[in-house]
Write a protein that holds these residues in place. Structure first.
Motif, PDB file in Angstrom:
ATOM      1  N   ASN A  39      60.601  37.767  47.765  1.00 34.50           N
ATOM      2  CA  ASN A  39      61.974  38.229  47.923  1.00 34.50           C
ATOM      3  C   ASN A  39      62.697  38.066  46.591  1.00 34.50           C
ATOM      4  O   ASN A  39      63.041  36.962  46.193  1.00 34.50           O
ATOM      5  CB  ASN A  39      62.675  37.440  49.034  1.00 34.50           C
ATOM      6  N   ASN A  42      64.929  42.080  47.955  1.00 37.83           N
ATOM      7  CA  ASN A  42      64.588  42.440  49.326  1.00 37.83           C
ATOM      8  C   ASN A  42      63.150  41.941  49.532  1.00 37.83           C
ATOM      9  O   ASN A  42      62.464  41.622  48.562  1.00 37.83           O
ATOM     10  CB  ASN A  42      64.646  43.965  49.516  1.00 37.83           C
ATOM     11  N   LYS A  44      59.373  42.223  49.847  1.00 35.03           N
ATOM     12  CA  LYS A  44      58.370  43.206  49.462  1.00 35.03           C
ATOM     13  C   LYS A  44      56.991  42.583  49.561  1.00 35.03           C
ATOM     14  O   LYS A  44      56.842  41.358  49.506  1.00 35.03           O
ATOM     15  CB  LYS A  44      58.631  43.728  48.050  1.00 35.03           C
ATOM     16  N   LYS A  85      52.437  47.985  53.761  1.00 38.66           N
ATOM     17  CA  LYS A  85      53.502  48.770  53.123  1.00 38.66           C
ATOM     18  C   LYS A  85      54.186  49.728  54.092  1.00 38.66           C
ATOM     19  O   LYS A  85      55.299  50.169  53.834  1.00 38.66           O
ATOM     20  CB  LYS A  85      52.956  49.562  51.926  1.00 38.66           C
ATOM     21  N   GLY A  89      58.738  46.873  52.403  1.00 36.00           N
ATOM     22  CA  GLY A  89      58.767  47.558  51.116  1.00 36.00           C
ATOM     23  C   GLY A  89      57.741  47.024  50.126  1.00 36.00           C
ATOM     24  O   GLY A  89      57.112  45.982  50.339  1.00 36.00           O
ATOM     25  N   ASP A  90      57.573  47.741  49.009  1.00 36.10           N
ATOM     26  CA  ASP A  90      56.700  47.256  47.937  1.00 36.10           C
ATOM     27  C   ASP A  90      57.374  47.407  46.576  1.00 36.10           C
ATOM     28  O   ASP A  90      56.732  47.354  45.548  1.00 36.10           O
ATOM     29  CB  ASP A  90      55.342  47.968  47.961  1.00 36.10           C
ATOM     30  N   LYS A  91      58.705  47.576  46.585  1.00 36.42           N
ATOM     31  CA  LYS A  91      59.461  47.722  45.343  1.00 36.42           C
ATOM     32  C   LYS A  91      60.591  46.697  45.292  1.00 36.42           C
ATOM     33  O   LYS A  91      61.115  46.281  46.313  1.00 36.42           O
ATOM     34  CB  LYS A  91      60.091  49.118  45.263  1.00 36.42           C
ATOM     35  N   THR A  92      60.957  46.315  44.059  1.00 31.92           N
ATOM     36  CA  THR A  92      62.083  45.412  43.834  1.00 31.92           C
ATOM     37  C   THR A  92      63.242  46.210  43.256  1.00 31.92           C
ATOM     38  O   THR A  92      63.048  47.033  42.361  1.00 31.92           O
ATOM     39  CB  THR A  92      61.682  44.298  42.829  1.00 31.92           C
TER      40      THR A  92
END
Length: 192
Positions: A39, A42, A44, A85, A89-92
């Motif tokens: 985190n 968010n 991920k 995924k 999510g998988d993005k920061t």
């Protein structure tokens, strides 16, 4: 480099199949890998070699993280990440991470919720008892509105360093410098 570097689910070293250099691929791919939740801005999901924990989380600016599975090769980590995924999510969001507008999450609950989506091959490697890792960064002042320093547009910059979070230097005037994003540049640094 082969596709397996960016997409671990395409790893084939565990099948004795060469992409470009099987000896190298086995060295990198046939070692313990972790699928984790982190985190930063968010929650991920991500993958890293076990030897890179907690370095990878620090690099991402995560204030909390937890391992989901520890698998013996990159392929199993990759198929697990791909399956998860669809549900996390998988993005920061790097701007949110840098302004520290982050919410604490119960990552143990997230892990338990996601367990049902772990592929059958990786399920025996599920980590159900480990605890969340909390990380702190040396930041005296977070930016209120992020201004990114681009070395091409601004070849000279002067500022007071107020912190480091992830791969970013944070300055007093809300300017942030992405160190990793500036690889390849020759930078002179004067400290006064």
């Amino acid at each position: 480099a082969g596709d397996w570097i960016m997409r671990p689910e395409l790893s084939k070293a565990h099948l004795d199949q060469e992409d470009r250099d099987l000896a190298y691929e086995k060295k990198v791919q046939l070692q313990p890998h972790i699928v984790y939740l982190a985190n930063s801005s968010n929650v991920k999901v991500g993958v890293t070699r076990k030897a890179q924990v907690p370095t990878r989380w620090i690099d991402q600016g995560a204030h909390e993280a937890i391992e989901i599975v520890e698998v013996p090769n990159r392929y199993l980590a990759g198929i697990t990440e791909v399956a998860l995924k669809d549900h996390v999510g998988d993005k920061t969001n790097w701007r949110t991470m840098l302004t520290n507008n982050v919410v604490d999450e119960n990552l143990q609950e997230w892990r338990e919720k996601l367990q049902q989506y772990i592929p059958e091959e990786a399920l025996p490697y599920y980590l159900e008892t480990n605890k969340e890792t909390e990380l702190e960064f040396p930041v005296l002042q977070y930016p209120t509105k992020v201004k990114s320093l681009n070395l091409t547009k601004t070849p000279s910059f002067e500022g007071k360093l107020k912190g480091i979070k992830g791969q970013y230097l944070i300055f007093e005037d809300n300017t942030v410098f992405n160190v990793r994003g500036s690889e390849g540049y020759f930078v002179g640094l004067t400290i006064s």
